[in-house]
Motif scaffolding. Sequence first.
Motif, mmCIF file in Angstrom:
data_model
loop_
_atom_site.group_PDB
_atom_site.id
_atom_site.type_symbol
_atom_site.label_atom_id
_atom_site.label_comp_id
_atom_site.label_asym_id
_atom_site.label_seq_id
_atom_site.Cartn_x
_atom_site.Cartn_y
_atom_site.Cartn_z
ATOM 1 N N PHE A 14 0.859 -1.177 0.000
ATOM 2 C CA PHE A 14 0.000 0.000 0.000
ATOM 3 C C PHE A 14 0.898 1.231 0.000
ATOM 4 N N PRO A 15 1.146 1.830 -1.176
ATOM 5 C CA PRO A 15 2.118 2.931 -1.257
ATOM 6 C C PRO A 15 1.721 4.188 -0.488
ATOM 7 N N GLU A 16 0.442 4.299 -0.078
ATOM 8 C CA GLU A 16 0.039 5.451 0.729
ATOM 9 C C GLU A 16 0.584 5.337 2.156
ATOM 10 N N GLY A 17 0.848 4.106 2.613
ATOM 11 C CA GLY A 17 1.334 3.904 3.971
ATOM 12 C C GLY A 17 0.332 4.413 4.996
ATOM 13 N N VAL A 18 0.838 4.990 6.097
ATOM 14 C CA VAL A 18 -0.051 5.478 7.152
ATOM 15 C C VAL A 18 -0.878 6.673 6.693
ATOM 16 N N ARG A 19 -0.448 7.327 5.611
ATOM 17 C CA ARG A 19 -1.258 8.427 5.072
ATOM 18 C C ARG A 19 -2.613 7.902 4.614
ATOM 19 N N GLY A 20 -2.641 6.644 4.184
ATOM 20 C CA GLY A 20 -3.895 6.059 3.728
ATOM 21 C C GLY A 20 -4.686 5.427 4.846
ATOM 22 N N SER A 21 -4.020 4.586 5.640
ATOM 23 C CA SER A 21 -4.744 3.867 6.689
ATOM 24 C C SER A 21 -5.280 4.805 7.754
ATOM 25 N N GLY A 22 -4.629 5.946 7.971
ATOM 26 C CA GLY A 22 -5.052 6.872 9.009
ATOM 27 C C GLY A 22 -5.961 7.986 8.517
ATOM 28 N N LYS A 23 -6.494 7.858 7.302
ATOM 29 C CA LYS A 23 -7.375 8.897 6.768
ATOM 30 C C LYS A 23 -8.634 9.063 7.606
ATOM 31 N N LEU A 24 -9.157 10.268 7.614
ATOM 32 C CA LEU A 24 -10.433 10.536 8.267
ATOM 33 C C LEU A 24 -11.568 10.179 7.308
ATOM 34 N N TYR A 25 -12.741 9.999 7.882
ATOM 35 C CA TYR A 25 -13.886 9.558 7.084
ATOM 36 C C TYR A 25 -14.218 10.559 5.980
ATOM 37 N N ARG A 26 -14.020 11.844 6.241
ATOM 38 C CA ARG A 26 -14.349 12.846 5.231
ATOM 39 C C ARG A 26 -13.441 12.732 3.997
ATOM 40 N N ASP A 27 -12.302 12.069 4.157
ATOM 41 C CA ASP A 27 -11.353 11.911 3.051
ATOM 42 C C ASP A 27 -11.416 10.526 2.417
ATOM 43 N N ARG A 28 -12.480 9.769 2.695
ATOM 44 C CA ARG A 28 -12.593 8.395 2.195
ATOM 45 C C ARG A 28 -12.506 8.351 0.663
ATOM 46 N N TYR A 29 -11.783 7.354 0.198
ATOM 47 C CA TYR A 29 -11.588 7.069 -1.221
ATOM 48 C C TYR A 29 -10.876 8.187 -1.984
ATOM 49 N N LYS A 30 -10.192 9.042 -1.257
ATOM 50 C CA LYS A 30 -9.319 10.032 -1.876
ATOM 51 C C LYS A 30 -7.886 9.536 -1.699
ATOM 52 N N LEU A 31 -7.273 9.121 -2.777
ATOM 53 C CA LEU A 31 -5.925 8.567 -2.685
ATOM 54 C C LEU A 31 -4.936 9.628 -2.217
ATOM 55 N N GLN A 32 -4.107 9.244 -1.274
ATOM 56 C CA GLN A 32 -3.051 10.113 -0.779
ATOM 57 C C GLN A 32 -1.797 9.928 -1.633
#
Length: 271
Positions: A148-166
């Motif tokens: 997962f190339p987003e790393g913690v930037r992806g797993s730690g996203k807030l709900y308002r940012d769902r499905y927005k790739l980091q």
Amino acid sequence: MSLLSFVKSLLISSELDEQINRIRKPIGTLGYDPWGYNNEAVKFGFSLVKPIYEKYFRTEAHGVDHIPAEGPVLIIGNHSGQLPIDGILVGYALASRKKTPRIPRAMIERFFPTVPWLGNLLNEVGAVLGDPVNCARMLANNEAIIVFPEGVRGSGKLYRDRYKLQRFGSGFMHLAMKYNAAVVPVGVVGCEETIPAIANIKPLAKTLGVPYAPLALPIVLPAKVHLNFGPPMYFEGGDLSDAEIDKRVEKVKTQINRLIEKGLTERKRLF
């Protein structure tokens, strides 16, 4: 009969036992490979994940046969959900496919091996510290690896940012080029709703020494999960500039976005 054998007879069917045994791994005489993988641990893990995959998240996997039956593979997906549920479901989808199943390895955050017992357990079921050296050696060993190339930037996203790739790291692309590995994109839809977070308590995360401390419900919600795998992508090696590498990374990211959109279109309801 020992206690372990008794528990195994309750949890692991003969069909599952045979399936895992025929997925050959280069394990030593003690039953482990150089990264700690163990067939018997995988069988227990497989039996525990099966009802979670099929009943709790009611996972639908499309295109899993796009993953080559052999050779080095990087399975690249969007990361979400606070916990690595997405990686578990992607791994099960590949390990349980009827034709040419494979047990993929997963690159995990540096935080997990620091938790007592957890690091060893994750190693036994195929997870490995997300280090470029580990990844390179496993690709040289013709492994399929979940990244997962987003790393913690992806797993730690807030709900308002769902499905927005980091932002994606480019390390996977360098390795794909060097080892001529197939890059298989996967779009994961549903895991964003399993543990929706409304805030990240950064001071608490810093105090605890963890990547993030989400403000979320202390339960995992049974969101329906869709996994969409795309056709493999191949990238020739060469002496490329950082800008050219970034363009290749964006190609993979674009495919993942399309697969996410496909999953969102397929989804009729959250739960």
